[in-house]
Enzyme design. Structure first.
Site, PDB file in Angstrom:
ATOM      1  N   TYR A 145       0.837  -1.206   0.000  1.00  0.00           N
ATOM      2  CA  TYR A 145       0.000   0.000   0.000  1.00  0.00           C
ATOM      3  C   TYR A 145       0.873   1.258   0.000  1.00  0.00           C
ATOM      4  O   TYR A 145       0.652   2.190  -0.776  1.00  0.00           O
ATOM      5  CB  TYR A 145      -0.903  -0.023   1.234  1.00  0.00           C
ATOM      6  N   TRP A 179      -7.021  -0.105  24.660  1.00  0.00           N
ATOM      7  CA  TRP A 179      -5.782  -0.852  24.389  1.00  0.00           C
ATOM      8  C   TRP A 179      -4.563  -0.105  24.911  1.00  0.00           C
ATOM      9  O   TRP A 179      -4.470   1.121  24.758  1.00  0.00           O
ATOM     10  CB  TRP A 179      -5.585  -1.057  22.884  1.00  0.00           C
ATOM     11  N   HIS A 229      -9.297   2.377  13.379  1.00  0.00           N
ATOM     12  CA  HIS A 229      -8.336   3.226  14.070  1.00  0.00           C
ATOM     13  C   HIS A 229      -8.870   3.590  15.448  1.00  0.00           C
ATOM     14  O   HIS A 229     -10.021   3.333  15.768  1.00  0.00           O
ATOM     15  CB  HIS A 229      -8.049   4.481  13.252  1.00  0.00           C
ATOM     16  N   ARG A 277      -0.832  11.011  19.749  1.00  0.00           N
ATOM     17  CA  ARG A 277      -1.210  11.016  18.327  1.00  0.00           C
ATOM     18  C   ARG A 277      -1.776  12.383  17.958  1.00  0.00           C
ATOM     19  O   ARG A 277      -2.261  13.126  18.805  1.00  0.00           O
ATOM     20  CB  ARG A 277      -2.285   9.952  18.033  1.00  0.00           C
ATOM     21  N   PRO A 332      -2.571  14.015   4.751  1.00  0.00           N
ATOM     22  CA  PRO A 332      -3.211  14.271   6.041  1.00  0.00           C
ATOM     23  C   PRO A 332      -2.683  13.346   7.135  1.00  0.00           C
ATOM     24  O   PRO A 332      -2.274  12.221   6.857  1.00  0.00           O
ATOM     25  CB  PRO A 332      -4.690  13.968   5.778  1.00  0.00           C
ATOM     26  N   ASN A 342      -3.857  11.538  10.968  1.00  0.00           N
ATOM     27  CA  ASN A 342      -5.048  10.704  11.265  1.00  0.00           C
ATOM     28  C   ASN A 342      -6.348  11.496  11.136  1.00  0.00           C
ATOM     29  O   ASN A 342      -6.613  12.384  11.939  1.00  0.00           O
ATOM     30  CB  ASN A 342      -5.005  10.200  12.714  1.00  0.00           C
TER      31      ASN A 342
HETATM   32  P1  GDP Z   1      -1.493   3.799  15.040  1.00  0.00           P
HETATM   33  O1  GDP Z   1      -1.485   5.285  15.123  1.00  0.00           O
HETATM   34  O2  GDP Z   1      -0.986   3.269  13.737  1.00  0.00           O
HETATM   35  O3  GDP Z   1      -0.801   3.172  16.225  1.00  0.00           O
HETATM   36  O4  GDP Z   1      -2.999   3.371  15.008  1.00  0.00           O
HETATM   37  P2  GDP Z   1      -4.235   3.201  15.955  1.00  0.00           P
HETATM   38  O5  GDP Z   1      -5.189   4.287  15.651  1.00  0.00           O
HETATM   39  O6  GDP Z   1      -4.736   1.795  15.715  1.00  0.00           O
HETATM   40  O7  GDP Z   1      -3.762   3.284  17.476  1.00  0.00           O
HETATM   41  C1  GDP Z   1      -3.323   4.446  18.114  1.00  0.00           C
HETATM   42  C2  GDP Z   1      -3.125   4.244  19.609  1.00  0.00           C
HETATM   43  O8  GDP Z   1      -4.393   4.063  20.241  1.00  0.00           O
HETATM   44  C3  GDP Z   1      -2.265   3.046  20.012  1.00  0.00           C
HETATM   45  O9  GDP Z   1      -1.431   3.451  21.085  1.00  0.00           O
HETATM   46  C4  GDP Z   1      -3.301   2.049  20.551  1.00  0.00           C
HETATM   47  O10 GDP Z   1      -2.768   1.178  21.520  1.00  0.00           O
HETATM   48  C5  GDP Z   1      -4.321   2.984  21.165  1.00  0.00           C
HETATM   49  N1  GDP Z   1      -5.660   2.402  21.342  1.00  0.00           N
HETATM   50  C6  GDP Z   1      -6.366   2.354  22.513  1.00  0.00           C
HETATM   51  N2  GDP Z   1      -7.528   1.733  22.346  1.00  0.00           N
HETATM   52  C7  GDP Z   1      -7.624   1.394  21.044  1.00  0.00           C
HETATM   53  C8  GDP Z   1      -8.614   0.731  20.275  1.00  0.00           C
HETATM   54  O11 GDP Z   1      -9.657   0.327  20.755  1.00  0.00           O
HETATM   55  N3  GDP Z   1      -8.350   0.570  18.938  1.00  0.00           N
HETATM   56  C9  GDP Z   1      -7.200   1.021  18.370  1.00  0.00           C
HETATM   57  N4  GDP Z   1      -7.009   0.827  17.051  1.00  0.00           N
HETATM   58  N5  GDP Z   1      -6.233   1.632  19.082  1.00  0.00           N
HETATM   59  C10 GDP Z   1      -6.423   1.814  20.397  1.00  0.00           C
END
Ligand code: GDP
Length: 310
Positions: free
Chosen positions: A134, A199, A177, A206, A161, A163
């Protein structure tokens, strides 16, 4: 080729950013979604561009998955995205499009990169293995735009962009996400009277940008940005996942128990991107405050559940 109609064509128009552009309702705009045209088919692509005769294009169409899909379908995602992009930009060139904006994402930057992510570092190393196909396909957008500018003087530009979140996001709790996942998980926790499980540690940072801001910046870029090099669309504001959880819980009036699941990954601690180029070009742009963007997203989610993508 002269074209008096000044038509704006939006590809990938049924996705999240396309829907936000529809809300802004720019004049003389034609919206194409996947069901209207398969951009991977060059003959059809050329024919439809010849019929519509756009002067400007916002190219959003892409084949994308979460981390799982991107890893498993590395070859398919490479092939589909390269074809979609090569065909779209070529069809645009052939009908004399004056301006084309295409989109990448900060997730396609080199896995080993200096922070904050800067436009000039896009090709300085391989992407993360989880989105190999990708990411390389997407990087070719910048290569093709630049090559077309050099040979044919095409004013084809690229936006990157950070997120994006907002209405029409993908609210899957396993594969989505963080923002849409949190919203959906709180919804379920409220409904079922269960704990809300986040999580990781909540410590990572971010950046988020509300989708309507991206739609506004896309229309702005069409009129104001002509550099060969891409432009990152970010406010540059980072927020911790823990603070984000607090804002989402508040927007959803959630008063239940919040637990942090340390068996789930934190991912990278932070991956800030450099908003200074945008700031230089458009110092007065006001990003939607994250509290407002979350509230709008939550309101949309609640009004549209269960018919949200999930
Ligand atoms: P990343 O920016 O590529 O790591 O994408 P994500 O949006 O999947 O995750 C961002 C952060 O959010 C990471 O530190 C995850 O551990 C945290 N996080 C907490 N809860 C969640 C959840 O329910 N889903 C996802 N995707 N991330 C979570």
């Amino acid at each position: 080729m002269t074209n008096q109609n000044n038509i704006l064509l939006v590809t990938g128009a049924d996705g999240m950013v396309g829907s936000a552009i529809r809300r802004l309702d720019p004049p003389n705009t034609v919206y194409l979604g996947h069901k209207d045209l398969d951009l991977a088919d060059f003959e059809k692509c050329k024919k439809v561009f010849g019929e519509i005769k756009p002067t400007r294009v916002i190219h959003l169409a892409a084949v994308v998955g979460g981390i799982g899909g991107n890893t498993i379908h590395s070859g398919e995602f490479f092939r589909q995205n390269v074809m979609i992009n090569v065909n779209t930009l070529e069809a645009a060139r052939l009908v004399g499009v004056k301006k084309l904006l295409s989109f990448m994402s900060t997730c396609i930057f080199p896995a080993q990169c200096d922070y904050p992510l800067n436009e000039k570092d896009l090709h300085k190393g391989p992407p993360h293995p989880s989105n190999f196909g990708y990411a390389y396909a997407k990087r070719m957008l910048e290569v093709q735009s630049s090559a077309y500018r050099k040979e044919w003087g095409c004013d084809f530009i690229v936006g990157i962009p950070t997120n994006i979140y907002g209405p029409n996001d993908y609210f899957n709790i396993e594969d989505g996400h963080v923002m849409p996942s949190l919203i959906h998980k709180i919804y379920l926790a409220k409904k079922n009277g269960t704990d809300f499980s986040v999580w990781g540690s909540g410590q990572p940072l971010r950046e988020f940008v509300y989708v309507d801001d991206i739609a506004k910046l896309a229309l702005w870029a069409l009129n104001n940005y002509t550099e060969d090099s891409p432009i990152i669309f970010t406010s540059g504001n980072e927020i911790s996942i823990k603070d984000l959880v607090g804002l989402v819980a508040k927007a959803m009036n959630f008063t239940g128990n919040i637990v942090y699941d340390s068996t789930k990954p934190d991912g990278q601690f932070r991956k800030p991107s450099d908003g200074s180029k945008l700031k230089k070009y458009y110092p007065d742009f006001v990003f939607t405050p994250i509290e407002d963007g979350i509230q709008k997203t939550v309101d949309w989610f609640l009004a549209n559940y269960p018919n949200v993508r999930k």
